[in-house]
Design a protein around this motif. Sequence first.
Motif, PDB file in Angstrom:
ATOM      1  N   UNK A  26       0.748  -1.040  -0.091  1.00  0.00           N
ATOM      2  CA  UNK A  26      -0.022  -0.007  -0.114  1.00  0.00           C
ATOM      3  C   UNK A  26       1.058   1.370   0.004  1.00  0.00           C
ATOM      4  N   UNK A  27       0.604   1.946   0.937  1.00  0.00           N
ATOM      5  CA  UNK A  27       1.519   3.360   1.230  1.00  0.00           C
ATOM      6  C   UNK A  27       2.498   3.319   2.179  1.00  0.00           C
ATOM      7  N   UNK A  28       3.180   1.933   2.449  1.00  0.00           N
ATOM      8  CA  UNK A  28       4.274   1.802   3.238  1.00  0.00           C
ATOM      9  C   UNK A  28       5.355   1.153   2.507  1.00  0.00           C
ATOM     10  N   UNK A  29       6.536   1.189   3.098  1.00  0.00           N
ATOM     11  CA  UNK A  29       7.749   0.758   2.496  1.00  0.00           C
ATOM     12  C   UNK A  29       8.436  -0.091   3.630  1.00  0.00           C
ATOM     13  N   UNK A  30       9.102  -1.219   3.230  1.00  0.00           N
ATOM     14  CA  UNK A  30       9.880  -2.035   4.175  1.00  0.00           C
ATOM     15  C   UNK A  30      11.278  -1.546   4.300  1.00  0.00           C
ATOM     16  N   UNK A  31      11.417  -1.173   5.380  1.00  0.00           N
ATOM     17  CA  UNK A  31      13.141  -0.534   5.523  1.00  0.00           C
ATOM     18  C   UNK A  31      13.835  -1.353   6.630  1.00  0.00           C
ATOM     19  N   UNK A  32      15.092  -1.600   6.702  1.00  0.00           N
ATOM     20  CA  UNK A  32      15.805  -2.203   7.636  1.00  0.00           C
ATOM     21  C   UNK A  32      16.515  -1.096   8.492  1.00  0.00           C
ATOM     22  N   UNK A 100       9.536  -4.471  -5.134  1.00  0.00           N
ATOM     23  CA  UNK A 100       8.179  -5.834  -5.138  1.00  0.00           C
ATOM     24  C   UNK A 100       7.142  -5.268  -4.154  1.00  0.00           C
ATOM     25  N   UNK A 101       6.154  -6.033  -4.417  1.00  0.00           N
ATOM     26  CA  UNK A 101       4.806  -5.301  -3.950  1.00  0.00           C
ATOM     27  C   UNK A 101       4.273  -6.688  -3.020  1.00  0.00           C
ATOM     28  N   UNK A 117       8.039  -1.199   8.866  1.00  0.00           N
ATOM     29  CA  UNK A 117       7.220  -0.710   7.739  1.00  0.00           C
ATOM     30  C   UNK A 117       6.914   0.726   8.111  1.00  0.00           C
ATOM     31  N   UNK A 118       7.301   1.506   6.969  1.00  0.00           N
ATOM     32  CA  UNK A 118       7.272   3.102   7.111  1.00  0.00           C
ATOM     33  C   UNK A 118       6.324   3.420   6.189  1.00  0.00           C
ATOM     34  N   UNK A 119       5.452   4.733   6.607  1.00  0.00           N
ATOM     35  CA  UNK A 119       4.604   5.286   5.704  1.00  0.00           C
ATOM     36  C   UNK A 119       5.524   6.034   4.766  1.00  0.00           C
ATOM     37  N   UNK A 120       5.192   5.999   3.515  1.00  0.00           N
ATOM     38  CA  UNK A 120       5.847   7.061   2.586  1.00  0.00           C
ATOM     39  C   UNK A 120       6.180   8.359   2.766  1.00  0.00           C
ATOM     40  N   UNK A 121       4.952   9.018   3.563  1.00  0.00           N
ATOM     41  CA  UNK A 121       5.045  10.438   3.830  1.00  0.00           C
ATOM     42  C   UNK A 121       6.049  10.655   5.197  1.00  0.00           C
ATOM     43  N   UNK A 122       6.355   9.783   5.903  1.00  0.00           N
ATOM     44  CA  UNK A 122       7.330   9.667   7.071  1.00  0.00           C
ATOM     45  C   UNK A 122       8.626   9.226   7.072  1.00  0.00           C
ATOM     46  N   UNK A 123       9.053   8.757   5.560  1.00  0.00           N
ATOM     47  CA  UNK A 123      10.258   8.030   5.341  1.00  0.00           C
ATOM     48  C   UNK A 123      11.355   8.934   5.489  1.00  0.00           C
TER      49      UNK A 123
END
Length: 176
Positions: A26-32, A100-101, A117-123
């Motif tokens: 969705x509107x989140x991206x996985x970061x480490x 990837x999705x 998982x981080x919201x795109x707007x907060x990254x």
Amino acid sequence: MPASDQGVHLPRYKVIPRTLIFLVHGEEILLIRGAPTKRLWANRYNGLGGHVEHGEDPLSAAKRELREEAGVENVRLHGIGVLMVDVQADTGVCIFVFRGEVREKFSWQSEEGTLEWVSWKDVQKLPLVEDLPQILPRVLAWQQGDPPFWAISRYENEQLMVHFHSEEGDSSLLRS
């Protein structure tokens, strides 16, 4: 073509191949978030990934890194860009960037760090590794069918510069 004809000579520019993977839900991206004990990027956020090992192609390496760093298999990855990192006059790093999705979010922790998982707007508010503020907008804007991006990064006057090129021939220069 045999190895002797490949043009591999000591004074030539050489690269170390690596992968950088971003999963989106969705509107989140996985970061480490790098473990506090890491020599590089401790407590800083990055995408998943690592070295391309001998005998691997970049996609196979990216899938292996996802298994190792996130316990994830069977994610369809798209190659969305290549970033050349100038390290020295004769050595660089070639980073193959994938996206990837995923249908469901998950969590995982390893000695590499903690997945978040981080919201795109907060990254952009996070302590990111140095080149991520320039790379992430391209990753987040990418849509299936888009051409890959091509970029090079290097330090100039002690500041990281990332230069992007597109297939259309335009380019932009960004500073971190």
